[in-house]
Motif scaffolding. Structure first.
Motif, PDB file in Angstrom:
ATOM      1  N   GLY A  93      55.167  61.210 -26.956  1.00 52.23           N
ATOM      2  CA  GLY A  93      54.814  60.668 -27.831  1.00 52.23           C
ATOM      3  C   GLY A  93      55.856  61.011 -29.211  1.00 52.23           C
ATOM      4  O   GLY A  93      56.665  61.792 -29.233  1.00 52.23           O
ATOM      5  N   ASP A  94      55.752  60.158 -30.315  1.00 47.80           N
ATOM      6  CA  ASP A  94      56.580  60.229 -31.268  1.00 47.80           C
ATOM      7  C   ASP A  94      55.981  59.396 -32.602  1.00 47.80           C
ATOM      8  O   ASP A  94      54.935  58.774 -32.599  1.00 47.80           O
ATOM      9  CB  ASP A  94      57.866  59.374 -30.933  1.00 47.80           C
ATOM     10  N   LYS A 117      49.029  50.131 -24.424  1.00 45.98           N
ATOM     11  CA  LYS A 117      50.111  49.464 -25.426  1.00 45.98           C
ATOM     12  C   LYS A 117      50.460  48.123 -25.357  1.00 45.98           C
ATOM     13  O   LYS A 117      50.805  47.303 -26.083  1.00 45.98           O
ATOM     14  CB  LYS A 117      51.442  50.566 -25.209  1.00 45.98           C
ATOM     15  N   GLY A 133      49.905  62.353 -27.282  1.00 41.72           N
ATOM     16  CA  GLY A 133      50.809  61.982 -26.433  1.00 41.72           C
ATOM     17  C   GLY A 133      50.478  63.110 -25.211  1.00 41.72           C
ATOM     18  O   GLY A 133      51.811  63.319 -24.543  1.00 41.72           O
ATOM     19  N   GLU A 142      45.677  52.186 -31.375  1.00 45.06           N
ATOM     20  CA  GLU A 142      46.372  50.840 -31.122  1.00 45.06           C
ATOM     21  C   GLU A 142      45.900  49.749 -32.303  1.00 45.06           C
ATOM     22  O   GLU A 142      46.449  48.928 -32.929  1.00 45.06           O
ATOM     23  CB  GLU A 142      46.638  50.488 -30.089  1.00 45.06           C
ATOM     24  N   PRO A 147      48.536  54.894 -21.250  1.00 48.85           N
ATOM     25  CA  PRO A 147      49.313  54.359 -22.368  1.00 48.85           C
ATOM     26  C   PRO A 147      49.723  52.999 -22.212  1.00 48.85           C
ATOM     27  O   PRO A 147      50.026  52.260 -22.913  1.00 48.85           O
ATOM     28  CB  PRO A 147      50.328  55.639 -22.637  1.00 48.85           C
ATOM     29  N   ARG A 180      51.212  44.367 -32.618  1.00 47.95           N
ATOM     30  CA  ARG A 180      52.036  45.274 -33.359  1.00 47.95           C
ATOM     31  C   ARG A 180      53.390  44.582 -34.086  1.00 47.95           C
ATOM     32  O   ARG A 180      53.851  45.093 -35.087  1.00 47.95           O
ATOM     33  CB  ARG A 180      52.385  46.306 -32.617  1.00 47.95           C
ATOM     34  N   SER A 216      57.031  64.131 -36.136  1.00 47.66           N
ATOM     35  CA  SER A 216      57.075  64.294 -34.668  1.00 47.66           C
ATOM     36  C   SER A 216      57.025  65.893 -34.532  1.00 47.66           C
ATOM     37  O   SER A 216      57.196  66.479 -35.600  1.00 47.66           O
ATOM     38  CB  SER A 216      58.463  63.780 -34.233  1.00 47.66           C
ATOM     39  N   ARG A 266      56.864  57.505 -34.657  1.00 45.78           N
ATOM     40  CA  ARG A 266      57.151  56.037 -34.809  1.00 45.78           C
ATOM     41  C   ARG A 266      55.932  55.126 -33.929  1.00 45.78           C
ATOM     42  O   ARG A 266      55.843  53.889 -34.333  1.00 45.78           O
ATOM     43  CB  ARG A 266      58.485  55.524 -34.409  1.00 45.78           C
ATOM     44  N   ASP A 267      55.353  55.839 -33.028  1.00 45.79           N
ATOM     45  CA  ASP A 267      54.272  55.216 -32.434  1.00 45.79           C
ATOM     46  C   ASP A 267      53.158  54.929 -33.361  1.00 45.79           C
ATOM     47  O   ASP A 267      52.184  54.104 -32.897  1.00 45.79           O
ATOM     48  CB  ASP A 267      53.707  56.088 -31.136  1.00 45.79           C
ATOM     49  N   ARG A 268      53.243  55.605 -34.352  1.00 49.12           N
ATOM     50  CA  ARG A 268      52.058  55.551 -35.317  1.00 49.12           C
ATOM     51  C   ARG A 268      52.404  55.124 -36.794  1.00 49.12           C
ATOM     52  O   ARG A 268      51.814  55.215 -37.641  1.00 49.12           O
ATOM     53  CB  ARG A 268      51.246  56.824 -35.659  1.00 49.12           C
ATOM     54  N   HIS A 310      50.635  62.372 -34.393  1.00 53.43           N
ATOM     55  CA  HIS A 310      50.544  61.601 -33.212  1.00 53.43           C
ATOM     56  C   HIS A 310      50.171  62.255 -32.138  1.00 53.43           C
ATOM     57  O   HIS A 310      50.230  63.460 -31.829  1.00 53.43           O
ATOM     58  CB  HIS A 310      51.774  60.663 -32.903  1.00 53.43           C
TER      59      HIS A 310
END
Length: 303
Positions: A90-91, A32, A85, A283, A28, A39, A113, A93-95, A83
């Motif tokens: 993971g969260d 990222k 993880g 991503e 990750p 992003r 989440s 907001r990552d997506r 999401h």
């Protein structure tokens, strides 16, 4: 993101080479870092974001809603996207990139989440997704969404939770009908197989991912494996994996497809996301390329 902010052909080629050279690994921070500049400049138009909405009592029981700002204000489709993880990180907001991308296509997009291992083990993740799904169903009309057009999707561990929450009746939210369709992206559906095939899959022992969520009582793994517990009536389903996914994701996607087709009366779609690995396919959404979204949208628009 304006036209000037779009990745150049040289940048896209460099990313393609990085993906190919790195191969079928899950890293990750590395992946990222490749996409971080894109992003930052991704498109955020076309969506009104309502953040940090509680759907349960735990601090992880929060979701964000991305509402389309154009088009119809009623009867819109709703996409619940979960999401990944590895069950332990993971969260939602990552997506955010998924939220922005699908809101522009007219989907009310809900990103939850959920609780993580090892503090919260199976079936906590599936229970949380069922609760978020129930919230989406209860609030669909106030969000301008059609109760009959709710889709459930997930990636990686999120696909595992989405699969369990939609395919195992006792984990489904009470009083909520089957999803219009589900989309499972590079998920894990057979904990027992991953335990027995650690050598072939290159999974370390102890397994920091599965043992954190499924525990160390391996005799219970079949009872926690979605492929062994499917009992729902058929509904439209897309099962996908990345061209450079690790073998265990590809094998389990094939196994889930085969079992659903031969044993449970499903007629799933399958898709390979070309030119991507486990993480880059996600991503890239709303940042660099539209390969995975186009596959998803083609399926969604047919159902």
């Amino acid at each position: 993101m304006s036209h000037a902010d779009l990745p150049t052909a040289e940048q896209v080629e460099q990313l393609d080479q990085l993906i190919r050279n790195t191969g079928a690994v899950i890293d990750p921070p590395l992946v990222k870092s490749w996409y971080a500049p894109f992003r930052e400049t991704q498109r955020r138009d076309g969506a009104e974001v309502r953040a940090d909405i509680a759907y349960g009592e735990d601090e992880r029981h929060k979701l964000d809603v991305y509402l389309p700002t154009s088009g119809d204000t009623k009867g819109r489709p709703l996409l619940l996207f979960v999401h990944g993880g590895g069950f332990v990180r993971g969260d939602r907001r990552d997506r955010a990139n998924v939220g922005y991308r699908f809101a522009r296509e007219g989907f009310v997009t809900v990103l939850p989440s959920y609780r993580l291992g090892p503090a919260h083990q199976w079936p906590a993740g599936a229970q949380d997704i069922a609760a978020a799904w129930a919230w989406a169903y209860a609030n669909a009309e106030s969000l301008g969404a059609d109760l009959n057009r709710i889709y459930v999707a997930g990636e990686s561990a999120g696909a595992a939770h989405a699969a369990a929450a939609t395919l195992i009746q006792r984990l489904r939210p009470a009083g909520v009908p089957a999803p219009r369709a589900a989309l499972l992206i590079s998920g894990v559906y057979n904990a027992q197989l991953e335990k027995l095939a650690r050598r072939q899959f290159g999974i370390p022992s102890p397994d920091p991912r599965n043992e954190a969520y499924f525990g160390a009582d391996f005799a219970r793994y079949p009872a926690m494996s979605t492929v062994e517990n499917v009992d729902s009536a058929p509904f439209p389903l897309l099962i996908s994996w990345a061209e450079l996914d690790p073998p265990q994701m590809q094998v389990q996607a094939g196994e889930l497809f085969a079992r659903l087709t031969t044993q449970h009366g499903f007629d799933p779609d399958i898709a390979v996301i070309r030119g991507h690995n486990h993480l880059s396919q996600l991503e890239a959404i709303n940042t660099v390329d539209d390969i995975l979204p186009r596959v998803m949208l083609d399926f969604l628009q047919r159902h």
